[in-house]
Design a protein around this motif. Structure first.
Motif, PDB file in Angstrom:
ATOM      1  N   VAL A  82      -6.167  -8.364   1.212  1.00  0.00           N
ATOM      2  CA  VAL A  82      -6.673  -9.496   0.434  1.00  0.00           C
ATOM      3  C   VAL A  82      -5.805 -10.276  -0.532  1.00  0.00           C
ATOM      4  O   VAL A  82      -5.749 -11.608  -0.470  1.00  0.00           O
ATOM      5  CB  VAL A  82      -8.092  -8.945  -0.551  1.00  0.00           C
ATOM      6  N   VAL A  83      -4.896  -9.791  -1.313  1.00  0.00           N
ATOM      7  CA  VAL A  83      -4.120 -10.308  -2.100  1.00  0.00           C
ATOM      8  C   VAL A  83      -2.831 -10.888  -1.107  1.00  0.00           C
ATOM      9  O   VAL A  83      -2.310 -12.073  -1.219  1.00  0.00           O
ATOM     10  CB  VAL A  83      -3.463  -9.198  -3.151  1.00  0.00           C
ATOM     11  N   SER A  84      -2.390 -10.219  -0.225  1.00  0.00           N
ATOM     12  CA  SER A  84      -1.106 -10.559   0.668  1.00  0.00           C
ATOM     13  C   SER A  84      -1.630 -11.681   1.367  1.00  0.00           C
ATOM     14  O   SER A  84      -0.598 -12.652   1.580  1.00  0.00           O
ATOM     15  CB  SER A  84      -0.497  -9.258   1.296  1.00  0.00           C
ATOM     16  N   TYR A  85      -2.583 -11.646   2.071  1.00  0.00           N
ATOM     17  CA  TYR A  85      -3.129 -12.756   3.119  1.00  0.00           C
ATOM     18  C   TYR A  85      -3.170 -14.021   2.045  1.00  0.00           C
ATOM     19  O   TYR A  85      -2.998 -15.041   2.743  1.00  0.00           O
ATOM     20  CB  TYR A  85      -4.648 -12.405   3.569  1.00  0.00           C
ATOM     21  N   GLU A  86      -3.809 -14.033   0.851  1.00  0.00           N
ATOM     22  CA  GLU A  86      -4.025 -15.256   0.144  1.00  0.00           C
ATOM     23  C   GLU A  86      -2.430 -15.769  -0.392  1.00  0.00           C
ATOM     24  O   GLU A  86      -2.272 -17.003  -0.372  1.00  0.00           O
ATOM     25  CB  GLU A  86      -4.659 -14.785  -1.228  1.00  0.00           C
ATOM     26  N   THR A 123     -12.105  -2.849   7.450  1.00  0.00           N
ATOM     27  CA  THR A 123     -10.643  -2.740   6.943  1.00  0.00           C
ATOM     28  C   THR A 123      -9.672  -3.224   8.153  1.00  0.00           C
ATOM     29  O   THR A 123      -8.904  -3.842   8.081  1.00  0.00           O
ATOM     30  CB  THR A 123     -10.276  -1.296   6.372  1.00  0.00           C
ATOM     31  N   ILE A 124     -10.144  -2.603   9.371  1.00  0.00           N
ATOM     32  CA  ILE A 124      -9.156  -2.706  10.392  1.00  0.00           C
ATOM     33  C   ILE A 124      -9.184  -4.082  10.913  1.00  0.00           C
ATOM     34  O   ILE A 124      -8.152  -4.878  11.305  1.00  0.00           O
ATOM     35  CB  ILE A 124      -9.644  -1.875  11.530  1.00  0.00           C
ATOM     36  N   ALA A 125     -10.243  -4.900  10.930  1.00  0.00           N
ATOM     37  CA  ALA A 125     -10.444  -6.248  11.359  1.00  0.00           C
ATOM     38  C   ALA A 125      -9.605  -7.240  10.425  1.00  0.00           C
ATOM     39  O   ALA A 125      -8.861  -8.101  11.258  1.00  0.00           O
ATOM     40  CB  ALA A 125     -11.767  -6.782  11.361  1.00  0.00           C
ATOM     41  N   LEU A 126      -9.597  -6.712   8.979  1.00  0.00           N
ATOM     42  CA  LEU A 126      -9.083  -7.644   8.112  1.00  0.00           C
ATOM     43  C   LEU A 126      -7.407  -7.551   8.335  1.00  0.00           C
ATOM     44  O   LEU A 126      -6.772  -8.528   8.323  1.00  0.00           O
ATOM     45  CB  LEU A 126      -9.202  -7.472   6.681  1.00  0.00           C
ATOM     46  N   LEU A 127      -7.210  -6.120   8.620  1.00  0.00           N
ATOM     47  CA  LEU A 127      -5.811  -5.804   8.633  1.00  0.00           C
ATOM     48  C   LEU A 127      -5.095  -6.576   9.961  1.00  0.00           C
ATOM     49  O   LEU A 127      -3.839  -7.050   9.996  1.00  0.00           O
ATOM     50  CB  LEU A 127      -5.319  -4.231   8.645  1.00  0.00           C
ATOM     51  N   GLY A 128      -6.234  -6.384  11.306  1.00  0.00           N
ATOM     52  CA  GLY A 128      -5.601  -6.893  12.464  1.00  0.00           C
ATOM     53  C   GLY A 128      -5.799  -8.480  12.426  1.00  0.00           C
ATOM     54  O   GLY A 128      -5.478  -8.984  13.584  1.00  0.00           O
ATOM     55  N   ARG A 129      -6.172  -9.068  11.502  1.00  0.00           N
ATOM     56  CA  ARG A 129      -6.527 -10.429  11.508  1.00  0.00           C
ATOM     57  C   ARG A 129      -7.250 -11.171  12.592  1.00  0.00           C
ATOM     58  O   ARG A 129      -7.054 -12.093  12.974  1.00  0.00           O
ATOM     59  CB  ARG A 129      -5.141 -11.232  11.238  1.00  0.00           C
ATOM     60  N   ASN A 130      -8.259 -10.082  13.003  1.00  0.00           N
ATOM     61  CA  ASN A 130      -9.146 -10.491  14.094  1.00  0.00           C
ATOM     62  C   ASN A 130      -8.584 -10.782  15.552  1.00  0.00           C
ATOM     63  O   ASN A 130      -9.306 -11.274  16.452  1.00  0.00           O
ATOM     64  CB  ASN A 130     -10.156 -11.725  13.607  1.00  0.00           C
ATOM     65  N   SER A 131      -7.285 -10.505  15.545  1.00  0.00           N
ATOM     66  CA  SER A 131      -6.503 -10.522  16.759  1.00  0.00           C
ATOM     67  C   SER A 131      -6.812  -9.280  17.751  1.00  0.00           C
ATOM     68  O   SER A 131      -6.718  -8.143  17.164  1.00  0.00           O
ATOM     69  CB  SER A 131      -4.974 -10.778  16.767  1.00  0.00           C
ATOM     70  N   LEU A 166      -5.960   1.153  -0.724  1.00  0.00           N
ATOM     71  CA  LEU A 166      -4.905   0.463  -1.284  1.00  0.00           C
ATOM     72  C   LEU A 166      -4.658  -0.741  -0.146  1.00  0.00           C
ATOM     73  O   LEU A 166      -4.365  -1.945  -0.511  1.00  0.00           O
ATOM     74  CB  LEU A 166      -3.603   0.998  -1.537  1.00  0.00           C
ATOM     75  N   ILE A 167      -4.806  -0.324   1.183  1.00  0.00           N
ATOM     76  CA  ILE A 167      -4.595  -1.294   2.155  1.00  0.00           C
ATOM     77  C   ILE A 167      -5.573  -2.432   2.036  1.00  0.00           C
ATOM     78  O   ILE A 167      -5.303  -3.611   2.363  1.00  0.00           O
ATOM     79  CB  ILE A 167      -4.646  -0.591   3.466  1.00  0.00           C
ATOM     80  N   VAL A 168      -6.845  -2.176   1.898  1.00  0.00           N
ATOM     81  CA  VAL A 168      -7.810  -3.264   1.653  1.00  0.00           C
ATOM     82  C   VAL A 168      -7.355  -4.208   0.561  1.00  0.00           C
ATOM     83  O   VAL A 168      -7.392  -5.492   0.821  1.00  0.00           O
ATOM     84  CB  VAL A 168      -9.189  -2.467   1.352  1.00  0.00           C
ATOM     85  N   ALA A 198       0.799  -1.090  -0.004  1.00  0.00           N
ATOM     86  CA  ALA A 198       0.086  -0.048  -0.037  1.00  0.00           C
ATOM     87  C   ALA A 198       0.871   1.229   0.100  1.00  0.00           C
ATOM     88  O   ALA A 198       0.533   2.250  -0.618  1.00  0.00           O
ATOM     89  CB  ALA A 198      -0.948   0.107   1.266  1.00  0.00           C
ATOM     90  N   PHE A 199       2.132   1.323   0.779  1.00  0.00           N
ATOM     91  CA  PHE A 199       3.025   2.393   1.045  1.00  0.00           C
ATOM     92  C   PHE A 199       3.573   2.335  -0.452  1.00  0.00           C
ATOM     93  O   PHE A 199       3.635   4.018  -1.089  1.00  0.00           O
ATOM     94  CB  PHE A 199       3.969   2.142   1.991  1.00  0.00           C
TER      95      PHE A 199
END
Length: 369
Positions: A334-338, A283-291, A328-330, A23-24
């Motif tokens: 999705v792409v990076s986690y896959e 967005t935040i839940a996805l980025l934080g992986r629900n932790s 872009l983070i969203v 994203a950066f």
């Protein structure tokens, strides 16, 4: 005691780090293509974040986003996609503000009543989607999107002066009336301003979320049902009941999302109450992986991007840079986690192959001996 899995920890960290890096880089590319300095906007945001008032705003916004993301994460743990957090949060805040402005109670009871009403309204609104899913098989994605639209229209109707709304003299704004001081929640007064009292409650809920999910039978049933409903049913778990319960809890937490702002600053619900918080929570839940820890840092990052970009337009940089980065983070998440998931599967297969090969060699040596 569970053995620390180094590979699992690294893979868990690799997803968000890769997403943020991509994203950066993409945001920097957009700035370069636009003919703008690709580094100065970041420097300006860091400089802005050094001011005490901006720091307080970032912390307060982090608390709000943290609650919204926790509400989304509860659904994700059950393999449910609660897109209706935004509608649940705004409707709950509005009804809670109406109730809070219409009663007079001793301080703690007043705050408790407002909070309880918010939880119940949020749970009820999410429960509609849960009921439709468990009884009619309606996708929670479709129903929560529709309920968001209904909530928006319902709030607009209830805010009319002929219904529950109040129009302050000389203003075009519509409010629910002011909550008396007994219904305010005091916070922490610092040099840069006041940190909402409910912000600390929000962070405390993260601990509760972790404990319930990882240290209770209910949390185990919740995760098991999210992983496989058929397996959970085979072990005696009522999958439909767990689905409805998860939606009710998700909605209840969503209802709390507006409490830091309502109890700590505005003391009323109006047309200017922020919208879109629930979608940012996704967005935040996805980025934080629900932790709970990951969600905290993700909420802190998004809050930093929003609150530290106020002076960008003074230097001819569009503030929408932060919106671009969030979008872009969203996509990157999705792409990076896959990619990380596929790499993890290959790594796991490789380790199993190595263990089987080692066992085969050992067996061969035993036979030879």
């Amino acid at each position: 005691m569970k053995k620390f899995d180094k590979d699992k920890a690294l893979l868990g960290l690799a997803g968000p780090v890769l997403a943020l890096a991509v994203a950066f880089l993409l945001t920097t590319f957009v700035l370069v293509v636009s003919g703008l300095n690709p580094i100065e906007p970041y420097e300006l945001m860091i400089q802005d974040a050094e001011f005490p008032d901006v720091q307080v705003n970032i912390i307060n916004q982090t608390g709000i986003y943290y609650l919204a993301a926790l509400a989304v994460a509860v659904g994700f743990r059950m393999n449910l996609f609660n897109i209706g957090v935004d509608g649940q949060y705004r409707l709950a805040a509005m009804i809670a503000a109406v109730v809070g402005a219409s009663v007079e109670l001793p301080g703690p009871l007043h705050v408790l009543l407002i909070t309880l009403v918010a939880v119940l309204v949020g749970a009820f609104w999410a429960g509609i989607a849960g009921f439709l899913k468990t009884t009619r098989g309606v996708s929670e994605v479709v129903s929560t999107i529709m309920l968001n639209a209904i909530a928006t229209s319902l709030i607009a109707w209830m805010l009319l002066p002929s219904n529950l709304g109040v129009q302050p003299p000389g203003s075009n704004n519509l409010t629910t009336g002011d909550i008396s001081e007994s219904g305010w929640m005091t916070g922490l007064e610092l040099e840069g301003g006041n940190i909402y009292g409910f912000t600390f409650v929000a962070f405390g809920l993260g601990i509760v979320y972790w404990f319930v999910l990882n240290r209770t039978r209910f949390g185990f049933d919740l995760r098991a049902t999210g992983a496989s409903q058929t397996a959970a049913q085979a072990s005696g778990v009522d999958a439909k009941r767990m689905t409805l319960t998860a939606m009710l809890i998700s909605g209840g937490v969503a209802g709390l999302t507006g409490m830091p702002l309502l109890l700590g600053q505005t003391h009323t619900y109006s047309l200017s109450f922020p919208a879109g918080v629930g979608f940012t929570g996704i967005t935040i839940a996805l980025l934080g992986r629900n932790s709970p820890v990951g969600i905290f840092f993700a909420a802190l990052l998004i809050s930093f991007l929003e609150k530290s970009s106020g002076s960008l337009d003074q230097f001819d940089y569009p503030k929408e840079i932060t919106t671009i980065m969030q979008g872009l983070i969203v996509i990157s998440v999705v792409v990076s986690y896959e990619l990380v998931r596929q790499f993890g599967l290959r790594r796991q297969q490789q380790k199993v192959g190595e263990e089987l090969a080692a066992q085969a060699r050992k067996n061969k040596e035993d036979v030879a001996a």
